[in-house]
Design an enzyme around this catalytic site. Sequence first.
Site, PDB file in Angstrom:
ATOM      1  N   ARG A   1       0.856  -1.192   0.000  1.00 33.81           N
ATOM      2  CA  ARG A   1       0.000   0.000   0.000  1.00 33.81           C
ATOM      3  C   ARG A   1       0.885   1.232   0.000  1.00 33.81           C
ATOM      4  O   ARG A   1       1.926   1.269   0.651  1.00 33.81           O
ATOM      5  CB  ARG A   1      -0.917   0.012   1.228  1.00 33.81           C
ATOM      6  CG  ARG A   1      -2.109  -0.932   1.143  1.00 33.81           C
ATOM      7  CD  ARG A   1      -3.131  -0.439   0.123  1.00 33.81           C
ATOM      8  NE  ARG A   1      -4.299  -1.311   0.020  1.00 33.81           N
ATOM      9  CZ  ARG A   1      -4.425  -2.290  -0.857  1.00 33.81           C
ATOM     10  NH1 ARG A   1      -3.435  -2.551  -1.694  1.00 33.81           N
ATOM     11  NH2 ARG A   1      -5.520  -3.018  -0.904  1.00 33.81           N
TER      12      ARG A   1
ATOM     13  N   ASP B   1       4.644  -0.280  -7.226  1.00 35.30           N
ATOM     14  CA  ASP B   1       3.359  -0.492  -7.887  1.00 35.30           C
ATOM     15  C   ASP B   1       2.265   0.303  -7.195  1.00 35.30           C
ATOM     16  O   ASP B   1       1.168   0.444  -7.724  1.00 35.30           O
ATOM     17  CB  ASP B   1       3.001  -1.983  -7.872  1.00 35.30           C
ATOM     18  CG  ASP B   1       1.772  -2.294  -8.718  1.00 35.30           C
ATOM     19  OD1 ASP B   1       1.759  -1.895  -9.903  1.00 35.30           O
ATOM     20  OD2 ASP B   1       0.829  -2.921  -8.198  1.00 35.30           O
TER      21      ASP B   1
ATOM     22  N   HIS C   1      -0.528   0.093 -10.078  1.00 36.03           N
ATOM     23  CA  HIS C   1      -1.321  -0.853  -9.288  1.00 36.03           C
ATOM     24  C   HIS C   1      -1.725  -2.049 -10.148  1.00 36.03           C
ATOM     25  O   HIS C   1      -2.884  -2.470 -10.158  1.00 36.03           O
ATOM     26  CB  HIS C   1      -2.570  -0.159  -8.731  1.00 36.03           C
ATOM     27  CG  HIS C   1      -2.995  -0.687  -7.395  1.00 36.03           C
ATOM     28  ND1 HIS C   1      -3.043   0.081  -6.272  1.00 36.03           N
ATOM     29  CD2 HIS C   1      -3.392  -1.924  -6.995  1.00 36.03           C
ATOM     30  CE1 HIS C   1      -3.448  -0.640  -5.246  1.00 36.03           C
ATOM     31  NE2 HIS C   1      -3.663  -1.863  -5.665  1.00 36.03           N
TER      32      HIS C   1
END
Length: 334
Positions: free
Chosen positions: A238, A262, A298
């Site tokens: 996250r 990412d 992501h």
Amino acid sequence: MKLLFFGTKSYDRKSFEQELKDYPSIKVDFTETNLTPMTAALARGYDAVCAFVNADISAMTLEVLRGLGVGLVLMRCAGFDAVNVDFAKSLGMRVTRVPAYSPEAIAEHAMGLALTANRRIHKGYNRVRENNFSLAGLVGETLHGKTAGIVGTGRIGAALCRICKGFGMTVLGADLYPNQALVDVEHVVDEYVEYDELYRRADLISLHAFLNEDSYHMINDETIAQMKDGVIFVNTGRGGLVDTEALIRGILSGKIGAAGLDVYEEENPNVYQDRAGEVIDSPTARLCSFPNVVLTSHQAFFTHEALSQIARVTLDNALAFENGTDFVERSVVC
């Protein structure tokens, strides 16, 4: 059972429609609009909504949904930090997620980011496309014989431990709840250590921890200072786990020799959006300017197998809600 699917992309629709043939009692309508307090009213007449990690499912959104008779929020992702869970519970709403749709896909992407950033593969590719065959500035580190530090050894972290061990690396794990089987049975973690020791010893650090009040900005100026000079850093967990400005300072100082990301703090306005025609002045844009940094949007989960699993678990939960039966194991948030 009527379900409104928010934030639809072409691949979402394709994967869900492929599975819907096995769920004849569920009717799904798709909208490209994302779920926010302003768009929640679109769910009038529906029993449930389906949303992704970049939705805004705040108290206001939930209040609108509940007022329209929506009783179920289906998160088609593992994380649920976009949802005000306590408020949903107070309204008598159920929230579910997909806890582990493809640990291996995310772990493989994490290693791909590490390799690309470390060996400057992205820079080399762009040079060759322009007939520039120079190797200047592309030197990296051999991973074999080095030490990998995996922060969070759940299903995704464990999958990366196996990959790192296959590369011939020593693997350190750090977790509030260590999985001793990874040490004693699988032999893919050499030892569990405290976070500070992992930061000091690891040549490659990859984050797979949950984001909460305790883990927010766990990577900051102080923890980066403990790391080895030139460490390879990866985050597919996250964005909020990392203080972006501290990360930039670590890259500029040389403390972080390569970074593969990412996820990042300010990703929500960008995730799955085409902003190619815009000028973006942000820490993310600054990170993209560094030759030893690789960013993806992501996409670590993004495989055919993962999309199929996301669709099936989400629809299984919708069916369970309709029939009053148990939800998929470990998928219930509230």
